[in-house]
Design a protein around this motif. Sequence first.
Motif, short mmCIF file in Angstrom:
data_model
loop_
_atom_site.label_atom_id
_atom_site.label_comp_id
_atom_site.label_asym_id
_atom_site.label_seq_id
_atom_site.Cartn_x
_atom_site.Cartn_y
_atom_site.Cartn_z
N SER A 241 26.91 61.38 49.60
CA SER A 241 28.19 61.55 49.67
C SER A 241 29.13 60.81 51.24
CB SER A 241 29.40 63.38 49.09
OG SER A 241 28.61 63.74 50.97
N ASN A 242 27.67 61.05 52.18
CA ASN A 242 28.47 60.45 53.23
C ASN A 242 27.55 58.97 53.24
OD1 ASN A 242 29.26 62.87 54.66
ND2 ASN A 242 27.71 63.36 55.44
N THR A 243 26.85 58.40 52.10
CA THR A 243 27.33 56.90 52.40
C THR A 243 27.25 56.03 51.46
OG1 THR A 243 24.76 57.09 52.27
CG2 THR A 243 25.00 55.29 51.71
N LEU A 244 27.78 56.96 50.13
CA LEU A 244 29.07 56.13 49.83
C LEU A 244 31.12 55.56 50.65
CD1 LEU A 244 30.32 55.61 46.88
CD2 LEU A 244 30.36 58.22 46.00
N ALA A 245 30.93 57.15 50.93
CA ALA A 245 32.63 56.87 51.84
C ALA A 245 32.14 55.78 52.97
CB ALA A 245 32.10 58.34 52.72
N PHE A 246 30.93 56.00 53.82
CA PHE A 246 30.59 54.70 54.36
C PHE A 246 31.08 52.82 53.76
CE2 PHE A 246 27.93 51.53 55.64
CZ PHE A 246 28.54 51.68 57.76
N VAL A 247 30.33 52.95 52.61
CA VAL A 247 30.20 52.24 51.49
C VAL A 247 32.02 51.52 51.38
CG1 VAL A 247 28.89 50.48 49.82
CG2 VAL A 247 27.44 51.92 51.00
N LEU A 248 32.52 52.68 50.05
CA LEU A 248 33.77 52.35 50.48
C LEU A 248 34.71 52.60 51.36
CD1 LEU A 248 34.04 55.03 47.77
CD2 LEU A 248 33.99 52.92 47.23
N ILE A 249 34.60 52.29 52.26
CA ILE A 249 35.54 51.87 53.47
C ILE A 249 35.33 51.13 53.71
CG2 ILE A 249 35.56 52.80 56.14
CD1 ILE A 249 35.59 55.77 55.53
N PHE A 250 33.76 50.34 54.27
CA PHE A 250 33.31 49.02 54.49
C PHE A 250 33.59 48.46 53.27
CE2 PHE A 250 30.49 47.21 57.89
CZ PHE A 250 30.25 45.60 57.52
N ALA A 251 33.68 48.70 52.03
CA ALA A 251 33.85 47.52 51.44
C ALA A 251 35.50 47.15 51.38
CB ALA A 251 33.94 47.80 49.90
N LEU A 252 36.06 48.18 51.15
CA LEU A 252 37.88 48.44 51.34
C LEU A 252 37.66 47.51 52.84
CD1 LEU A 252 40.75 49.50 50.31
CD2 LEU A 252 39.97 51.27 51.85
N ILE A 253 37.74 47.88 53.67
CA ILE A 253 38.45 47.03 55.04
C ILE A 253 38.01 45.05 54.58
CG2 ILE A 253 37.54 46.12 57.28
CD1 ILE A 253 36.64 49.32 57.51
N ALA A 254 36.58 45.18 53.84
CA ALA A 254 36.26 43.58 53.48
C ALA A 254 37.56 43.04 52.74
CB ALA A 254 35.01 43.80 53.03
N ALA A 255 38.35 43.73 51.55
CA ALA A 255 39.28 43.11 50.57
C ALA A 255 39.94 43.55 51.27
CB ALA A 255 39.16 44.60 49.64
N LEU A 256 40.61 44.41 52.25
CA LEU A 256 41.84 43.69 52.82
C LEU A 256 41.87 43.04 54.22
CD1 LEU A 256 42.54 47.59 54.14
CD2 LEU A 256 43.75 45.97 51.98
N GLN A 257 40.87 41.98 54.64
CA GLN A 257 40.69 40.90 54.86
C GLN A 257 40.45 39.67 54.29
OE1 GLN A 257 37.76 42.40 57.94
NE2 GLN A 257 38.85 43.45 59.19
N ALA A 258 40.16 40.16 53.03
CA ALA A 258 40.02 38.15 52.27
C ALA A 258 40.76 37.34 52.92
CB ALA A 258 40.42 39.00 50.56
N PHE A 259 40.44 36.04 52.81
CA PHE A 259 40.19 35.33 53.61
C PHE A 259 39.75 34.02 53.00
CE2 PHE A 259 40.38 31.82 56.76
CZ PHE A 259 42.05 31.18 56.56
N ASP A 260 38.40 34.11 53.70
CA ASP A 260 37.60 32.49 53.67
C ASP A 260 37.37 32.00 52.33
OD1 ASP A 260 36.89 34.74 55.77
OD2 ASP A 260 35.32 33.62 56.61
N GLN A 261 37.16 32.81 50.95
CA GLN A 261 36.69 32.24 50.13
C GLN A 261 38.17 31.84 48.75
OE1 GLN A 261 37.20 35.58 50.57
NE2 GLN A 261 37.07 36.35 48.89
N ILE A 262 39.28 32.42 49.48
CA ILE A 262 40.77 32.33 49.20
C ILE A 262 40.51 30.52 49.87
CG2 ILE A 262 43.27 32.84 48.92
CD1 ILE A 262 41.98 35.92 48.66
N TYR A 263 40.69 30.88 51.58
CA TYR A 263 41.53 29.68 51.86
C TYR A 263 40.35 28.45 51.35
CZ TYR A 263 41.93 26.53 55.42
OH TYR A 263 42.19 24.57 56.48
N VAL A 264 39.24 28.36 50.89
CA VAL A 264 38.61 27.27 50.46
C VAL A 264 38.60 27.33 48.98
CG1 VAL A 264 35.68 26.04 49.77
CG2 VAL A 264 36.35 27.82 52.22
N MET A 265 38.89 28.22 48.06
CA MET A 265 38.21 28.28 46.56
C MET A 265 40.33 27.37 46.11
SD MET A 265 35.93 30.75 45.76
CE MET A 265 35.63 29.98 43.96
#
Length: 324
Positions: A241-265
């Motif tokens: 559960s601790n690892t899952l929480a870390f990964v979920l938060i990491f993925a959530l932050i990456a999703a909210l910061q989506a930019f690179d591939q959207i700008y290019v594609m």
Amino acid sequence: TAAPPAFDRGVMSAPAARAYRPPAPLGGRRGIRVERRRTLTALGFLAPALIILGAFVAWPMIAALRLSFTDASGFGAEEWVGLDNYVRVFTDPGIRDAMLNTLWYTVLFTPTAVLIALALALVLNSPALPFRGFFRTALFLPFIVSLAVAAFAWSYLLDPRLGLLNHWLQGAGVQLGDVLEDPVLAMPAVALVAVWKNFGFYMVIFLAGLQDIPASLYEAARVDGAGAWRRFTNVTLPLLSNTLAFVLIFALIAALQAFDQIYVMTGGGPYGRTQTIVMEIYRSGFRRLELGFASALSYVLLIATLLLSIVQFAFFGRREKDLG
């Protein structure tokens, strides 16, 4: 300080070990001088990193917070506008659409990347799997590629005239068309690129968490007659559960910061269907030169990310306490 008595070939004998008492800590002015010297030494080692963090993280954040209350454009004088920029963030229809697009991207990216990473980690954690090292390395490799470079490659793969993906699908009798110009398929396409780029990193984190689970627990579960699914839900998932929480938060932050591939594609298109909050920050700050409004939008995104992270930490922390 006094040395420990009665050593025999470097090992303290049992009677001497019982009689030995460590020296008392330094007191008075001498102790204060020693502690001060240690503190100054630690600060000396930390100073380069603190200076870099202050110059490139703390000061820009403070400057952006000040700009968020002004109508700064980067040219000419700026005027104090108070909370006007923040009011505009929550009332502008374009920003509302960008928030909805970011939410849709988060829903597409976060669970997909996390579930794929967890499933592959469970498979690659099996000692019976041959060439485990090769598969782990191969699946991790996309993470070291720049997201912008990966986006260029995927743009060519998805090209309706030159792309290999459409060529292969046409051989199977499927006509995909121009995905990046389709208002429905454009967002899943850019989310797919992010999943391909990041799932290997999340997989490695899950593998580290799985290897910390004692094998004796699985053996005890097998003795009790638990099948693979029961072992996963009653042993693996709670202890992960601790690892899952870390990964979920990491993925959530990456999703909210989506930019690179959207700008290019897609550049935010078609028809604004892939215009995320970070894309809106870029457009407001660097194209329309509304630095004050872009700073306010950045802080709203920062606060939303912090709140979501706190909620996830609280949920998984309570779950772990209940299981404990």
